[in-house]
Every structure is written in C-alpha cells, then in structure tokens.
Scaffold this motif. Structure first.
Motif, PDB file in Angstrom:
ATOM      1  N   LEU A 180       4.518 -13.513   4.493  1.00  0.00           N
ATOM      2  CA  LEU A 180       6.206 -12.836   3.445  1.00  0.00           C
ATOM      3  C   LEU A 180       5.683 -12.293   2.520  1.00  0.00           C
ATOM      4  O   LEU A 180       6.137 -11.530   1.819  1.00  0.00           O
ATOM      5  N   VAL A 181       4.905 -13.409   1.656  1.00  0.00           N
ATOM      6  CA  VAL A 181       4.003 -13.353   0.416  1.00  0.00           C
ATOM      7  C   VAL A 181       3.178 -12.001   0.570  1.00  0.00           C
ATOM      8  O   VAL A 181       3.507 -11.439  -0.436  1.00  0.00           O
TER       9      VAL A 181
ATOM     10  N   ARG B  40       5.010  -4.700  -1.400  1.00  0.00           N
ATOM     11  CA  ARG B  40       5.951  -3.604  -2.291  1.00  0.00           C
ATOM     12  C   ARG B  40       6.837  -2.886  -0.967  1.00  0.00           C
ATOM     13  O   ARG B  40       6.263  -1.783   0.171  1.00  0.00           O
ATOM     14  N   ARG B  41       6.691  -4.312   0.461  1.00  0.00           N
ATOM     15  CA  ARG B  41       6.687  -4.048   2.167  1.00  0.00           C
ATOM     16  C   ARG B  41       6.455  -2.740   2.532  1.00  0.00           C
ATOM     17  O   ARG B  41       7.018  -1.449   2.963  1.00  0.00           O
ATOM     18  N   ARG B  42       5.324  -3.209   2.480  1.00  0.00           N
ATOM     19  CA  ARG B  42       3.819  -2.260   2.865  1.00  0.00           C
ATOM     20  C   ARG B  42       4.140  -2.197   4.479  1.00  0.00           C
ATOM     21  O   ARG B  42       3.570  -3.511   5.055  1.00  0.00           O
TER      22      ARG B  42
ATOM     23  N   HIS C 225       3.659  -8.928   1.679  1.00  0.00           N
ATOM     24  CA  HIS C 225       4.418  -8.412   2.063  1.00  0.00           C
ATOM     25  C   HIS C 225       5.525  -7.800   0.800  1.00  0.00           C
ATOM     26  O   HIS C 225       5.826  -6.473   0.280  1.00  0.00           O
ATOM     27  N   TRP C 226       5.908  -8.994   0.552  1.00  0.00           N
ATOM     28  CA  TRP C 226       6.681  -8.661  -1.003  1.00  0.00           C
ATOM     29  C   TRP C 226       6.103  -8.104  -1.886  1.00  0.00           C
ATOM     30  O   TRP C 226       6.609  -7.993  -2.620  1.00  0.00           O
ATOM     31  N   MET C 227       4.017  -9.312  -2.247  1.00  0.00           N
ATOM     32  CA  MET C 227       4.050  -8.427  -3.791  1.00  0.00           C
ATOM     33  C   MET C 227       3.001  -7.560  -3.378  1.00  0.00           C
ATOM     34  O   MET C 227       3.088  -6.226  -3.857  1.00  0.00           O
TER      35      MET C 227
END
Length: 124
Positions: A60-61, A67-69, A63-65
């Motif tokens: 999740l970290v 930019r949800r790629r 994914h967030w960092m």
C-alpha cells in the motif's frame, strides 16, 4: 530506477520493522531470541499471517508513493514470495531471529529492480 529502489527500500524497512514490533512480542518468551524446535508450531501458525499483513502494508505504501500504478501489484507479489522463501530458509537454518528485519529490506528493492514490473515506458 534508483527512485523505485529507494521506495522499495522504504517499503521494506516499514515491513521489517513492523514485523519485528508486532510479531515477536506475541511469541512466547523462549521463542523471542531463538528459533527452537519447541517454537516451531507457533512460528508456523503465526509467521505467514504477519508476513501477509506487512507485505500488504508495504504494498500500500508503494502503491501510494508510485502514484497508484497497477504494476505495483507485481512488485508486491514478487517481494512477498521472495520474503516468504527467505524467511523459510532462515528459519530452517536457525537464523530467523537475527535476519527477520533485513529480509524485507532486501526483497522489496530487489523486486522493484526486476525487469518489467516498474519499467518506465517511453513514448517514441
């Protein structure tokens, strides 16, 4: 590429420290510093659950960092599988207590550097 490796390192540190702070305190006292055969059943039942939880948190970290790629899912799968295999090998050799924090710190950056999952696409 360096950015992805650094982000993988951050995610690995989060996963490793999270595992150490949540999993080891729940083990019986005799299992806290060594991986004896008496602790085998406890480790077999608890470690996979905590690996999944902290792999998901690190994912999740990432994914967030990043930019949800959508490619991050592949990185999480590879790093989680590699982490589980290395944890199993460390447990079989009796060094899990010494290397449990280091394993995700190594596996997440390695997974981000593998060809394919987070490769930059260039428009020509």
């Amino acid at each position: 590429m360096l950015k992805h490796a650094l982000l993988g390192l951050v995610a690995g540190v989060i996963a490793g420290v999270g595992l150490r702070l949540t999993w080891r305190p729940l083990l019986p006292a005799e299992c806290a510093t060594a991986d004896s055969s008496e602790c085998a059943l406890t480790i077999i039942w608890t470690l996979p659950m905590f690996l999944v939880v902290w792999t998901t948190a690190a994912g999740l970290v990432l994914h967030w960092m990043l930019r949800r790629r959508p490619e991050v899912v592949d990185v999480v799968k590879v790093s989680g599988a590699l982490w589980a295999l290395l944890a199993l090998a460390a447990w079989n050799t009796g060094v899990l207590a010494q290397v449990e924090v280091v394993l995700p710190v190594v596996t997440f950056p390695v997974a981000t550097l593998l060809p394919g999952p987070l490769r930059e696409t260039r428009q020509t």
